[in-house]
Design an enzyme around this catalytic site. Sequence first.
Site, PDB file in Angstrom:
ATOM      1  N   SER A 149       0.497   5.191  -9.579  1.00 49.86           N
ATOM      2  CA  SER A 149       1.646   5.948  -9.134  1.00 49.86           C
ATOM      3  C   SER A 149       2.450   6.452 -10.338  1.00 49.86           C
ATOM      4  O   SER A 149       1.877   7.081 -11.221  1.00 49.86           O
ATOM      5  CB  SER A 149       2.487   5.071  -8.209  1.00 49.86           C
ATOM      6  OG  SER A 149       3.390   5.841  -7.477  1.00 49.86           O
ATOM      7  N   ARG A 219      14.406   2.621   0.420  1.00 46.86           N
ATOM      8  CA  ARG A 219      13.174   1.862   0.257  1.00 46.86           C
ATOM      9  C   ARG A 219      12.288   1.966   1.505  1.00 46.86           C
ATOM     10  O   ARG A 219      11.071   2.042   1.410  1.00 46.86           O
ATOM     11  CB  ARG A 219      13.516   0.403  -0.037  1.00 46.86           C
ATOM     12  CG  ARG A 219      12.346  -0.543  -0.120  1.00 46.86           C
ATOM     13  CD  ARG A 219      11.413  -0.198  -1.254  1.00 46.86           C
ATOM     14  NE  ARG A 219      10.412  -1.235  -1.453  1.00 46.86           N
ATOM     15  CZ  ARG A 219       9.368  -1.104  -2.253  1.00 46.86           C
ATOM     16  NH1 ARG A 219       9.201   0.005  -2.935  1.00 46.86           N
ATOM     17  NH2 ARG A 219       8.491  -2.079  -2.387  1.00 46.86           N
ATOM     18  N   ASP A 315      -4.525   7.948   0.591  1.00 44.11           N
ATOM     19  CA  ASP A 315      -3.243   8.145  -0.105  1.00 44.11           C
ATOM     20  C   ASP A 315      -2.788   9.582   0.146  1.00 44.11           C
ATOM     21  O   ASP A 315      -3.356  10.522  -0.395  1.00 44.11           O
ATOM     22  CB  ASP A 315      -3.452   7.895  -1.608  1.00 44.11           C
ATOM     23  CG  ASP A 315      -2.163   8.031  -2.406  1.00 44.11           C
ATOM     24  OD1 ASP A 315      -1.142   8.490  -1.845  1.00 44.11           O
ATOM     25  OD2 ASP A 315      -2.179   7.669  -3.600  1.00 44.11           O
ATOM     26  N   HIS A 348      -1.309   4.891  -0.257  1.00 44.35           N
ATOM     27  CA  HIS A 348      -0.937   4.911  -1.664  1.00 44.35           C
ATOM     28  C   HIS A 348      -0.886   3.495  -2.258  1.00 44.35           C
ATOM     29  O   HIS A 348      -1.197   3.286  -3.423  1.00 44.35           O
ATOM     30  CB  HIS A 348       0.429   5.594  -1.801  1.00 44.35           C
ATOM     31  CG  HIS A 348       0.933   5.674  -3.196  1.00 44.35           C
ATOM     32  ND1 HIS A 348       0.212   6.309  -4.189  1.00 44.35           N
ATOM     33  CD2 HIS A 348       2.064   5.206  -3.781  1.00 44.35           C
ATOM     34  CE1 HIS A 348       0.903   6.216  -5.323  1.00 44.35           C
ATOM     35  NE2 HIS A 348       2.010   5.563  -5.107  1.00 44.35           N
ATOM     36  N   ASP A 349      -0.490   2.542  -1.440  1.00 45.20           N
ATOM     37  CA  ASP A 349      -0.367   1.155  -1.907  1.00 45.20           C
ATOM     38  C   ASP A 349      -1.709   0.480  -2.194  1.00 45.20           C
ATOM     39  O   ASP A 349      -1.732  -0.678  -2.622  1.00 45.20           O
ATOM     40  CB  ASP A 349       0.395   0.311  -0.874  1.00 45.20           C
ATOM     41  CG  ASP A 349       1.867   0.164  -1.254  1.00 45.20           C
ATOM     42  OD1 ASP A 349       2.246   0.651  -2.336  1.00 45.20           O
ATOM     43  OD2 ASP A 349       2.624  -0.432  -0.467  1.00 45.20           O
TER      44      ASP A 349
END
Lengths: 377, 198
Positions: A149, A219, A315, A348-349
Amino acid sequence: MNLNFSSIKKIKIEKPLLLDCGVTLSGFNLAYETYGKLNEKKNNAILVFHALSGDQFVTETNTVTNKDGWWNLAVGKDKSIDTNKYFVICANVIGGCMGSTGPKEIDPSTGKPYGLNFPVITIKDMVSAQAHLLDYFGIKKTLAVLGGSMGGMQALQFCTLFPERTYASIPIACAASHSAQNIAFNELARQAIMADPEWDNGNYLTSGKVPRKGLAIARMAGHISYLSEQGLQNKFGRKLQKQTDVKFTFDADFEVESYLKYQGYSFVDRFDANSYLYITRAMDYFDLYKQNNGNLSKAFDGSKIKYCIISFSTDWLYPTLESKKIVIALNSIGAEVSFVEIVSNNGHDSFLVDEPAFFNTLKGFIDSTYEEFKNEI
Amino acid sequence: MRFEDDVLAGLIDINSRVLDVGCGDGNLLLHLKKNKKVDGRGIEIDQKKVQESVAKGLAVIEGDAEKDLISYPNSSFDFAILNQSLQQFYDPRKVMNELLRIAKKAIITIPNFGYWKVRLQLVLRGTMPVTKNLPYTWYNTPNLHMCTIKDFYNLCRLDNITIEKSISVSSDKISNIQRGNLEIKNLLSEIGIFLIKK
């Protein structure tokens, strides 16, 4: 949560740092952590760059939060990045809130926290600052620089700024510039923070307030963008919390709601709202195309660095297409580049969770690269 | 390494720049890197094989040659290798010409559909041939465009491609193919290996 900042390792850089915005930091602190041992030839160093919400505590226990390091699964003894063999360094980015100079720290000229008086920083500024760590350890050339990232953006930027200082680079789940969608998500987060009255125009540290709600919502928005649609569906579906039916209220009925809330509010305990503004801004400004008049290849021209670009199939924040653009730019200048898209459900994680195909690629690339590099130096 | 890969490797110059298209697990590329000191790159569509290649220290990109060759600049390699996969492309003619744009020379190997055992199976049994080099059945074969050595010659002529070297492989023995012996070699070769340029 009790945070213990007393054990943070720091170096004080006395050299002035001219930032992209035109402001010069007369000096700055870099908070860092290392794992493993630097060998005698100093050729086993790996510089890890952290992502937006990360910090220098890559693995083992984060001594500030007393929780696991953010990349425990990938870095450590006998892990993909094996600290029996390699010396892993990671610094908190400037603008961050884990001990490096940033909006939370005291401005020596006023004796108060910088707050919004901290200059707007860029990815380039972060990388320029961190390069000082290599000098500090006497490392001429790292085996690899890497990160996921925003960490991946830094790994790319490092290659353009210091092409002689790393043998390899592994940008993971990133892009060479922030897309409109990326910027939009970050703006949503910033607006959430700034809409919280407790944010107090960025002066909350002085006025003793905490913009908990704003930062938590920021968040939460971020967290949704880190997961894939399928991943969320598999994990939560329409599962309700303890009750058997909806309650016809606005309390958290669904598991996914309480999960998001938990992610949001636990983040507030360890992260500074202003840092979130500064770091997301730095990401938004990241544009290697613009830095090179639209020609991405030019960013890497003439470098002999070995690249391994990794993306993840689900992602949608930094889609594979963005990684492929980097691959194409590198190909067109004949750079030594490997590229893999890892099939994963975790969005994405994916780079932060247990993804064996990813770990194997990482390990394979780093170990084989070390075999070449150690014969060179 | 397969016998025919050894023959192929023999055509590569020392210290040259090589692109192996469809490099599989990277064994040929690794061999060339070690023994011919080539500056090698690979493209492979299968993610697992890309991982294996990367773990060997090779610069391999996961990608589809049919779409991705376009991103490589002209003459950026001395040799492009297409090892027994020409017949698997949707547009093999385009791929071949792309290879000769990217590289000064290309080495293409094909399983020869003109081989007598292949022909015999079709003629006598009336079924699609299954042989050592064509191990698939018709319904699961990745091969879309089977050709014979003679077909390959004809395509090269059509596209003004020069065949510099033409090698027949049969029962792990090699021999040269020429215009004069094309008909017989087309019947006796299991595999054809061609060094071509434009």
